[in-house]
Design a protein around this motif. Structure first.
Motif, mmCIF file in Angstrom:
data_model
loop_
_atom_site.group_PDB
_atom_site.id
_atom_site.type_symbol
_atom_site.label_atom_id
_atom_site.label_comp_id
_atom_site.label_asym_id
_atom_site.label_seq_id
_atom_site.Cartn_x
_atom_site.Cartn_y
_atom_site.Cartn_z
ATOM 1 N N LEU A 101 3.053 1.498 0.502
ATOM 2 C CA LEU A 101 1.908 1.334 1.408
ATOM 3 C C LEU A 101 0.921 0.288 0.903
ATOM 4 N N ALA A 102 1.447 -0.762 0.278
ATOM 5 C CA ALA A 102 0.587 -1.818 -0.282
ATOM 6 C C ALA A 102 0.765 -3.131 0.457
ATOM 7 N N ARG A 103 1.161 -3.085 1.749
ATOM 8 C CA ARG A 103 1.419 -4.320 2.488
ATOM 9 C C ARG A 103 0.153 -5.150 2.664
ATOM 10 N N ASN A 104 -0.992 -4.520 2.881
ATOM 11 C CA ASN A 104 -2.244 -5.235 3.131
ATOM 12 C C ASN A 104 -2.994 -5.582 1.860
ATOM 13 N N CYS A 105 -2.361 -5.391 0.718
ATOM 14 C CA CYS A 105 -3.065 -5.608 -0.547
ATOM 15 C C CYS A 105 -2.894 -7.017 -1.084
ATOM 16 N N TYR A 106 -2.066 -7.822 -0.441
ATOM 17 C CA TYR A 106 -1.762 -9.133 -1.001
ATOM 18 C C TYR A 106 -1.960 -10.202 0.055
ATOM 19 N N SER A 107 -2.602 -11.274 -0.374
ATOM 20 C CA SER A 107 -2.844 -12.410 0.508
ATOM 21 C C SER A 107 -1.653 -13.359 0.446
ATOM 22 N N ASP A 108 -1.787 -14.441 1.111
ATOM 23 C CA ASP A 108 -0.685 -15.416 1.146
ATOM 24 C C ASP A 108 -0.404 -16.015 -0.211
ATOM 25 N N SER A 109 -1.415 -16.090 -1.063
ATOM 26 C CA SER A 109 -1.217 -16.673 -2.392
ATOM 27 C C SER A 109 -0.576 -15.709 -3.368
ATOM 28 N N HIS A 157 -10.144 13.308 4.093
ATOM 29 C CA HIS A 157 -9.798 11.879 4.195
ATOM 30 C C HIS A 157 -11.010 11.025 4.554
ATOM 31 N N PRO A 158 -11.846 11.402 5.556
ATOM 32 C CA PRO A 158 -13.081 10.627 5.746
ATOM 33 C C PRO A 158 -13.970 10.617 4.507
ATOM 34 N N LEU A 159 -13.986 11.702 3.763
ATOM 35 C CA LEU A 159 -14.769 11.715 2.526
ATOM 36 C C LEU A 159 -14.179 10.751 1.493
ATOM 37 N N PHE A 160 -12.853 10.652 1.446
ATOM 38 C CA PHE A 160 -12.230 9.695 0.535
ATOM 39 C C PHE A 160 -12.541 8.261 0.959
ATOM 40 N N LEU A 161 -12.550 8.008 2.259
ATOM 41 C CA LEU A 161 -12.950 6.677 2.735
ATOM 42 C C LEU A 161 -14.397 6.387 2.364
ATOM 43 N N LEU A 162 -15.242 7.386 2.450
ATOM 44 C CA LEU A 162 -16.636 7.211 2.032
ATOM 45 C C LEU A 162 -16.728 6.952 0.536
ATOM 46 N N LEU A 163 -15.883 7.604 -0.237
ATOM 47 C CA LEU A 163 -15.905 7.408 -1.689
ATOM 48 C C LEU A 163 -15.480 6.001 -2.071
ATOM 49 N N THR A 164 -14.399 5.509 -1.471
ATOM 50 C CA THR A 164 -13.908 4.169 -1.807
ATOM 51 C C THR A 164 -14.663 3.062 -1.084
ATOM 52 N N GLY A 165 -15.565 3.417 -0.181
ATOM 53 C CA GLY A 165 -16.341 2.427 0.548
ATOM 54 C C GLY A 165 -17.777 2.356 0.091
ATOM 55 N N PRO A 166 -18.695 2.951 0.851
ATOM 56 C CA PRO A 166 -20.127 2.828 0.515
ATOM 57 C C PRO A 166 -20.506 3.399 -0.843
ATOM 58 N N LEU A 167 -19.848 4.487 -1.271
ATOM 59 C CA LEU A 167 -20.226 5.106 -2.550
ATOM 60 C C LEU A 167 -19.664 4.371 -3.758
ATOM 61 N N CYS A 214 -6.070 -1.301 -5.460
ATOM 62 C CA CYS A 214 -6.168 -1.795 -4.092
ATOM 63 C C CYS A 214 -6.744 -0.684 -3.229
ATOM 64 N N ILE A 215 -7.852 -0.970 -2.580
ATOM 65 C CA ILE A 215 -8.552 0.062 -1.814
ATOM 66 C C ILE A 215 -7.705 0.522 -0.635
ATOM 67 N N SER A 216 -7.151 -0.415 0.116
ATOM 68 C CA SER A 216 -6.395 -0.025 1.306
ATOM 69 C C SER A 216 -5.150 0.789 0.940
ATOM 70 N N GLN A 217 -4.495 0.460 -0.182
ATOM 71 C CA GLN A 217 -3.338 1.234 -0.600
ATOM 72 C C GLN A 217 -3.733 2.672 -0.946
ATOM 73 N N GLU A 218 -4.830 2.834 -1.687
ATOM 74 C CA GLU A 218 -5.294 4.175 -2.034
ATOM 75 C C GLU A 218 -5.665 4.966 -0.783
ATOM 76 N N GLN A 219 -6.274 4.311 0.177
ATOM 77 C CA GLN A 219 -6.657 4.999 1.408
ATOM 78 C C GLN A 219 -5.443 5.405 2.229
ATOM 79 N N ASN A 220 -4.436 4.545 2.284
ATOM 80 C CA ASN A 220 -3.211 4.892 3.016
ATOM 81 C C ASN A 220 -2.475 6.044 2.353
ATOM 82 N N LEU A 221 -2.406 6.013 1.032
ATOM 83 C CA LEU A 221 -1.760 7.109 0.326
ATOM 84 C C LEU A 221 -2.520 8.415 0.524
ATOM 85 N N ASN A 222 -3.844 8.328 0.533
ATOM 86 C CA ASN A 222 -4.641 9.538 0.752
ATOM 87 C C ASN A 222 -4.435 10.101 2.151
ATOM 88 N N LEU A 223 -4.266 9.230 3.136
ATOM 89 C CA LEU A 223 -3.995 9.711 4.490
ATOM 90 C C LEU A 223 -2.660 10.445 4.556
#
Length: 564
Positions: A40-48, A497-507, A100-109
Motif C-alpha cells: 500500500l505504498a503506491r502514493n509514497c514515491y514521486s517520479d524521481s 481510523h479518523p483519530l489515526f488520521l488526526l494523529l498523522t496530520g494536524p497533531l 510515509c504518511i499515506s502508507q501508514e494511513q492505508n495500512l491503518n484503514l
C-alpha cells in the motif's frame, strides 16, 4: 462422545483459539513488515523515485546517488530502505527510517476493517447458528483464515501491484478469527459439565493470540521470507479444518428445541426453559409454602372460611421485554464505557509504533520494545482466568445464625454477585485510568506498564460484560444483549481510523491530547458500579419477599368480599 475425545476437543479448541482467533490484535508486529515490503505504498514515491511525503517527526537520509535526480525503481529503493532499517545509524548520523504518511494511513484503514469484523461478527454468528451446525462454523473459520493467508502471501509477492488484496485478507482474518472464538465459547453449551472456568480460558487464549504475529516478526528478522511464513501459518489453519471435520461430532447431543432460531449465546451450562404451565405450578407451590403466612395479615379469618384463592404473580416478576432491557441505565452506561475502551485499545494498538518512534531516535530500540510488547501479550492467559475467579467465586460462607436456604439462598447469591461485579468493575476502571495516565508520559520504560494495563483491560472486557448481563438482566435476553453490545462497540471502534488520521496530520504524531480525551471519557465508567450500588440499596428485598396478591375466585358461604 468418549472421555478422551472430549478432552481432545476441549484442549485442541483452546490451542486453535490461541493460534488463530485474535492475531490481528498484534498489528504492531505485522505493520512494520508490511511497511518494509512496501504494501500500500503506491502514493509514497514521486517520479524521481523519492518519497513524495515526509513526516516532521521522522528523519530521512539518502545517499548522493539518490539526490541528483536520477530515476530509481521502487524495488531498488525498497531494497535500500530495507537494508537501512535493519541497521542502526552510525555515530553522528540521524535515524535511517523511511516513514510515509499515506502508507501508514492505508495500512491503518485495512486494520480498522479487519478489527471491526473480528469483534462485530458475534451477532451474525449467533443468527447463523440457528441454521448451521457449530462444526460448520468452525470449518468456515478455518477456511477463511487459510484464504486470508493465501491473499496476504499473494499480496507480498508483488506489493506495488497486488496491495489491494491486503484489506480483503485482513477482513477474512477477522471473520475467521471470530468464528474460531465463537465456536470455542459455544462448546460448554454442547458438552455438559465443562465448568465456568473454560470460557475464561477461551477469552485468555483470544487475548494472547496476538503473540503469533510477534513470532512471525522474530522469524522475519532472522531472515526467513514472509511468504513462506504466511503459507505455513495457513497450512496450520487447514489442520484446524480437518480436526473440526473429524472430531467435532457434537450435534447429536442437541435437542430439537436447541436447533430452533434464537438469538442467544450461553457461556455456562444452562437449563432448558420450562414450559409455562410448569413455571406457574412451581411458583404457586413456592408461594403457598414460604410466602403465604408472611404476606397475609388476617390469615386465621381467611382460612376459617371455605373459599378458593387464585394467586397472581407480583407485578415486578413479569418477564421484561428486550426493549426495556436495552433502555435500562445499566446497559446504556456499560455500552458507552466499553465503546470508549474498545476504540481506545484499537487506537493504541495501531499507533503504538508511531509512539515508540517518537520516544526514541534509534530504530533498533523501538523495534526491541515493540517485540517486547508483543511477547507481553501472553499475560492475557493469566488475566482472564483471574478475573473469572474474582467474578464467579460464589461459595457461601457459613456464619453462625445465617443459613440461607431456597429462594433466600438464590437471592443471597445474586447479592454476592452484584457486590463482586461492582468491585471488579471499579478495579477495571481504575486500571484503565492508570493506563491513560501512563500513556501521557513519553517514556519507554513506563510504556511497558501501559502495555500491561492495556492487556488486562482488553482481557476483562468480555468477562465483565457477560457477568453483567448474566446477573443484572433476564436470562432470555443474555445472548441478544451480548450480540447487540459487540456490534455497537465495533461500530464505535471504527472511529479509531479518523483519530489515526488526526494523529498523522494536524497533531504531527503526538497522541497526547487524544489520550487526554479518552482518559476523560473513561472516568464515566465509574457510573456503572455506582449505579449498581444505588440500585441494590433501593431494592433491598427480593421480588419473592413482596406480598402475594390474591383475589377471591369462588365464595361458597358468604358472597361478601374479604380483603386482607
Amino acid at each position: 462422545m468418549g472421555g478422551n475425545m472430549r478432552l481432545w476437543v476441549l484442549g485442541s479448541a483452546l490451542v486453535e483459539t490461541l493460534l488463530f482467533s485474535g492475531c490481528l490484535l498484534g498489528w504492531n508486529s505485522l505493520s512494520p513488515i508490511l511497511v518494509e515490503i512496501g504494501v500500500l505504498a503506491r502514493n509514497c514515491y514521486s517520479d524521481s523515485g523519492l518519497p513524495a511525503e515526509r513526516n516532521n517527526y521522522s528523519t530521512l537520509v539518502y545517499g548522493s546517488n539518490y539526490t541528483d535526480g536520477t530515476n530509481v525503481s521502487v524495488s531498488q529503493l525498497l531494497e535500500v530502505s530495507s537494508s537501512l532499517v535493519r541497521n542502526d545509524p552510525g555515530p553522528g548520523q540521524p535515524a535511517l527510517e523511511d516513514f510515509c504518511i499515506s502508507q501508514e494511513q492505508n495500512l491503518n484503514l485495512a486494520f480498522t476493517l479487519g478489527s471491526f469484523f473480528l469483534w462485530g461478527s458475534f451477532l451474525p454468528l449467533q443468527l447463523l447458528l440457528g441454521y448451521v451446525q457449530i462444526r460448520s462454523l468452525r470449518q468456515i473459520g478455518g477456511a477463511l483464515i487459510a484464504v486470508s493467508c493465501l491473499m496476504l502471501a499473494y499480496c507480498c509477492t508483488n506489493p506495488p501491484s497486488l496491495s489491494m488484496f491486503l484489506p480483503f485478507a485482513l477482513v477474512a482474518q477477522g471473520v475467521g478469527g471470530s468464528c474460531v472464538a465463537f465456536s470455542s465459547l459455544m462448546l460448554p453449551h454442547f458438552l455438559p459439565d465443562v465448568g465456568a472456568v473454560y470460557p475464561s480460558l477461551v477469552i485468555a487464549s483470544f487475548a494472547a493470540s496476538a503473540t503469533v504475529l510477534t513470532i512471525v516478526k522474530v522469524l522475519y528478522n532472522f531472515g526467513v521470507p514472509l511468504v513462506p511464513i504466511v503459507l505455513g501459518y495457513g497450512a496450520l489453519s487447514f489442520f484446524m479444518f480437518l480436526n473440526s471435520f473429524f472430531c467435532w461430532k457434537l450435534d447429536e447431543n442437541i435437542s430439537d428445541e436447541g436447533n430452533m432460531y434464537r438469538v442467544r449465546l450461553r457461556l455456562n451450562c444452562s437449563e432448558i426453559l420450562r414450559k409455562k404451565e410448569e413455571q406457574k405450578e412451581e411458583w404457586c407451590q413456592k408461594s403457598l409454602k414460604s410466602k403465604f403466612h408472611a404476606s397475609l395479615r388476617d390469615r386465621d379469618r381467611l382460612l376459617s372460611r371455605r373459599r378458593t384463592l387464585s394467586f397472581k404473580r407480583p407485578e415486578g416478576s413479569a418477564t421484561p421485554s428486550l426493549q426495556e432491557s436495552l433502555m435500562t441505565p445499566t446497559f446504556i452506561l456499560h455500552l458507552f464505557s466499553d465503546s470508549v475502551l474498545l476504540t481506545w485499545i484499537y487506537f493504541y494498538i495501531s499507533s503504538l509504533n508511531l509512539q515508540l518512534r517518537r520516544a526514541t531516535d534509534l530504530h533498533r530500540q523501538a523495534d526491541l520494545y515493540s517485540s517486547l510488547f508483543g511477547a507481553l501479550q501472553m499475560l492475557g492467559l493469566f488475566a482472564a482466568p483471574l478475573i473469572c475467579v474474582l467474578l464467579h467465586n460464589h461459595h457461601l460462607r457459613k456464619r453462625p445464625g445465617k443459613h440461607p436456604e431456597g429462594e433466600n439462598r438464590a437471592s443471597y447469591r445474586i447479592v454476592c454477585s452484584v457486590k463482586r461485579l461492582c468491585v471488579v468493575y471499579g478495579l477495571r476502571t481504575l486500571l484503565i485510568c492508570g493506563f491513560g495516565v501512563v500513556c501521557l508520559v513519553s517514556s519507554l520504560e513506563l510504556q511497558i506498564l501501559a502495555f500491561v494495563f492495556h492487556i488486562i483491560g482488553r482481557a476483562s472486557m468480555f468477562m465483565v460484560s457477560t457477568s453483567l448481563y448474566h446477573v443484572m438482566f433476564h436470562k432470555d435476553h443474555f445472548g441478544s444483549l451480548l450480540g447487540i453490545h459487540t456490534v455497537i462497540t465495533s461500530l464505535f471502534a471504527l472511529l479509531q481510523h479518523p483519530l489515526f488520521l488526526l494523529l498523522t496530520g494536524p497533531l504531527e504524531g503526538d497522541p497526547f491530547w487524544i489520550h487526554v480525551v479518552f482518559l476523560a471519557l473513561s472516568l464515566g465508567s465509574f457510573a456503572v458500579p455506582v449505579y449498581l450500588v444505588i440500585r441494590k440499596r433501593q431494592k433491598q428485598h427480593h421480588v419473592l419477599s413482596r406480598p402475594v396478591y390474591y383475589h377471591p375466585a369462588k365464595i361458597l358461604t358468604h358472597p361478601a368480599k374479604t380483603t386482607a
